[in-house]
Enzyme design. Structure first.
Site, PDB file in Angstrom:
ATOM      1  N   GLY A 108     -47.517  -9.536  56.359  1.00 55.56           N
ATOM      2  CA  GLY A 108     -47.986 -11.008  56.464  1.00 55.56           C
ATOM      3  C   GLY A 108     -46.690 -12.219  56.832  1.00 55.56           C
ATOM      4  O   GLY A 108     -46.760 -13.270  56.464  1.00 55.56           O
ATOM      5  N   GLY A 110     -45.879 -13.104  59.738  1.00 55.46           N
ATOM      6  CA  GLY A 110     -46.225 -13.485  60.835  1.00 55.46           C
ATOM      7  C   GLY A 110     -45.734 -12.798  62.257  1.00 55.46           C
ATOM      8  O   GLY A 110     -45.114 -13.491  63.216  1.00 55.46           O
ATOM      9  N   SER A 111     -46.040 -11.576  62.558  1.00 52.35           N
ATOM     10  CA  SER A 111     -45.906 -10.688  63.647  1.00 52.35           C
ATOM     11  C   SER A 111     -46.498 -11.332  64.945  1.00 52.35           C
ATOM     12  O   SER A 111     -45.748 -11.224  65.913  1.00 52.35           O
ATOM     13  CB  SER A 111     -45.977  -9.321  63.297  1.00 52.35           C
ATOM     14  OG  SER A 111     -47.203  -9.207  63.243  1.00 52.35           O
ATOM     15  N   SER A 112     -47.503 -11.892  64.779  1.00 56.64           N
ATOM     16  CA  SER A 112     -48.128 -12.384  66.152  1.00 56.64           C
ATOM     17  C   SER A 112     -47.357 -13.684  66.710  1.00 56.64           C
ATOM     18  O   SER A 112     -47.229 -13.678  67.828  1.00 56.64           O
ATOM     19  CB  SER A 112     -49.628 -12.629  65.805  1.00 56.64           C
ATOM     20  OG  SER A 112     -50.346 -11.895  65.204  1.00 56.64           O
ATOM     21  N   ALA A 113     -47.146 -14.712  65.843  1.00 58.30           N
ATOM     22  CA  ALA A 113     -46.261 -15.800  66.260  1.00 58.30           C
ATOM     23  C   ALA A 113     -44.889 -15.284  66.735  1.00 58.30           C
ATOM     24  O   ALA A 113     -44.444 -15.504  67.552  1.00 58.30           O
ATOM     25  CB  ALA A 113     -46.313 -16.654  65.318  1.00 58.30           C
ATOM     26  N   ALA A 114     -44.504 -14.543  65.850  1.00 56.52           N
ATOM     27  CA  ALA A 114     -43.143 -13.770  66.213  1.00 56.52           C
ATOM     28  C   ALA A 114     -42.917 -13.185  67.609  1.00 56.52           C
ATOM     29  O   ALA A 114     -42.038 -13.561  68.604  1.00 56.52           O
ATOM     30  CB  ALA A 114     -42.511 -13.092  65.183  1.00 56.52           C
ATOM     31  N   ASP A 155     -46.410 -20.963  62.171  1.00 57.74           N
ATOM     32  CA  ASP A 155     -45.810 -19.927  62.504  1.00 57.74           C
ATOM     33  C   ASP A 155     -44.840 -19.912  63.749  1.00 57.74           C
ATOM     34  O   ASP A 155     -43.682 -19.108  63.654  1.00 57.74           O
ATOM     35  CB  ASP A 155     -46.666 -18.703  62.316  1.00 57.74           C
ATOM     36  CG  ASP A 155     -48.034 -18.746  62.714  1.00 57.74           C
ATOM     37  OD1 ASP A 155     -48.279 -19.851  63.506  1.00 57.74           O
ATOM     38  OD2 ASP A 155     -48.895 -18.003  62.764  1.00 57.74           O
TER      39      ASP A 155
END
Ligand code: MEV
Length: 323
Positions: A108, A110-114, A155
């Site tokens: 959690g 924030g890998s999608s935003a990263a 994020d």
């Protein structure tokens, strides 16, 4: 062929989750759990993606098929970034994209935003297209909304700008706070939060009880604005109290969980100044503000309660090109 390597930090929400979806502020810290994206052009008109961190060893798609249905979950953000970029800039060549997690995406952070920010930055660099930070934010936020449907974009801002940010929905305000130290312990519940579902659950609650929920958001906004002043001054006792208050309101919103409540309770008993869930709730992480002397006992208490203590440094650098 030219290769571009970019890294981005993960994030942890400090104050203001959920209310930030409704034109309110939050405070988010970038964390040193970094995500990496490597891109290069290919002669063939196809994209190849290797994203082992999300369980995708090898994925190939011709440029003509891009934007179609049935995209594997792990690379929806990757494909959406490429599609949006090619709407304006493509030169007909293909791409090879590799993503690497320095942390497991289950945590959690924030890998999608990263990955969205990392890939968008890398593509602009690879095609030598100038883009301001704000334009890059807008580009990435558009991708996130397209794929996820909901979200404030906090994020995306953390991955892009790093540090500790005061952030208002959609990037209406993004202010870097001068925070030297943030003595926190982070505990992972072992349960992956489903952010879009929780955001929709709160939206439904707001539809049913607008007065009550708007009042909660107003109270959380007071807390965020107080924390914005106290964080640069390092007033940990007051900040701890604010975290406890924020947690009470999140509890009222129905987004805490038995696991989070337990970990929060024991961390306060073990000497934490204040604690709350961090993020959408329902699982993921909790954070405790804690003096150095109590750090060990707080960490131990979280583990005994079934949590996993994460080694996390807050206030990490934003997106950067790696050599
Ligand atoms: C999720 O980590 C935080 C939320 O406020 C959603 C968002 O701001 O995008 C619940």
């Amino acid at each position: 062929m030219k290769k571009i390597r970019v890294s981005t930090p993960g994030k942890l929400m400090l104050f203001g989750e959920h209310s930030v979806v409704y034109n309110k502020p939050c405070i988010v810290a970038a964390v040193d759990q970094r995500f990496e994206v490597i891109v290069e052009k290919l002669e063939k008109q196809e994209i190849i993606v290797e994203a082992p961190g999300v369980g995708l060893k090898f994925y190939r798609r011709s440029l003509k098929e891009l934007g179609g249905k049935r995209v594997p979950k792990g690379i929806r953000f990757v494909e959406a970034v490429v599609c949006q970029f090619f709407e304006k800039h493509g030169d007909g060549q293909g791409l090879r994209i590799e993503t690497r997690n320095h942390f497991d995406s289950k945590y959690g952070f924030g890998s999608s935003a990263a990955v969205t920010v990392g890939l968008a930055k890398a593509l602009h660099e690879l095609f030598e297209i100038k883009i301001s930070e704000k334009e890059l934010f807008d580009f990435c936020y558009k991708v996130v909304l397209k794929v996820q449907g909901v979200g404030s974009g906090f994020d995306v801002a953390a991955a892009l700008f790093g540090g500790v940010l005061y952030f208002v929905t959609g990037g209406k305000r993004i202010l870097k706070l001068k925070v030297n130290k943030l003595p926190m312990v982070v505990g992972y519940t072992g349960i992956k939060a489903d952010t879009p579902t929780l955001v929709r659950q709160v939206a439904e609650l707001k539809r049913q009880h607008p007065k009550k929920i708007n009042k909660i958001f107003k109270e959380i906004t007071f807390i965020v604005d107080k924390a914005k002043k106290l964080l640069p001054q390092g007033k940990w006792k007051e900040l701890g109290k604010l975290m406890n208050e924020n947690q009470e309101w999140l509890h009222e919103l129905g987004v805490s969980s038995v696991e989070l409540d337990k970990m929060i309770e024991v961390s306060i008993e073990a000497g934490g100044e204040g604690a709350k869930l961090s993020g959408a709730g329902g699982g993921d992480n909790m954070i405790v503000l804690v003096d150095k002397r109590e750090k060990e006992s707080v960490a131990k208490a979280i583990e005994v309660a079934g949590g996993e203590v994460m080694k996390v440094k807050l206030g990490a650098e934003g997106v950067r090109i790696e050599q």
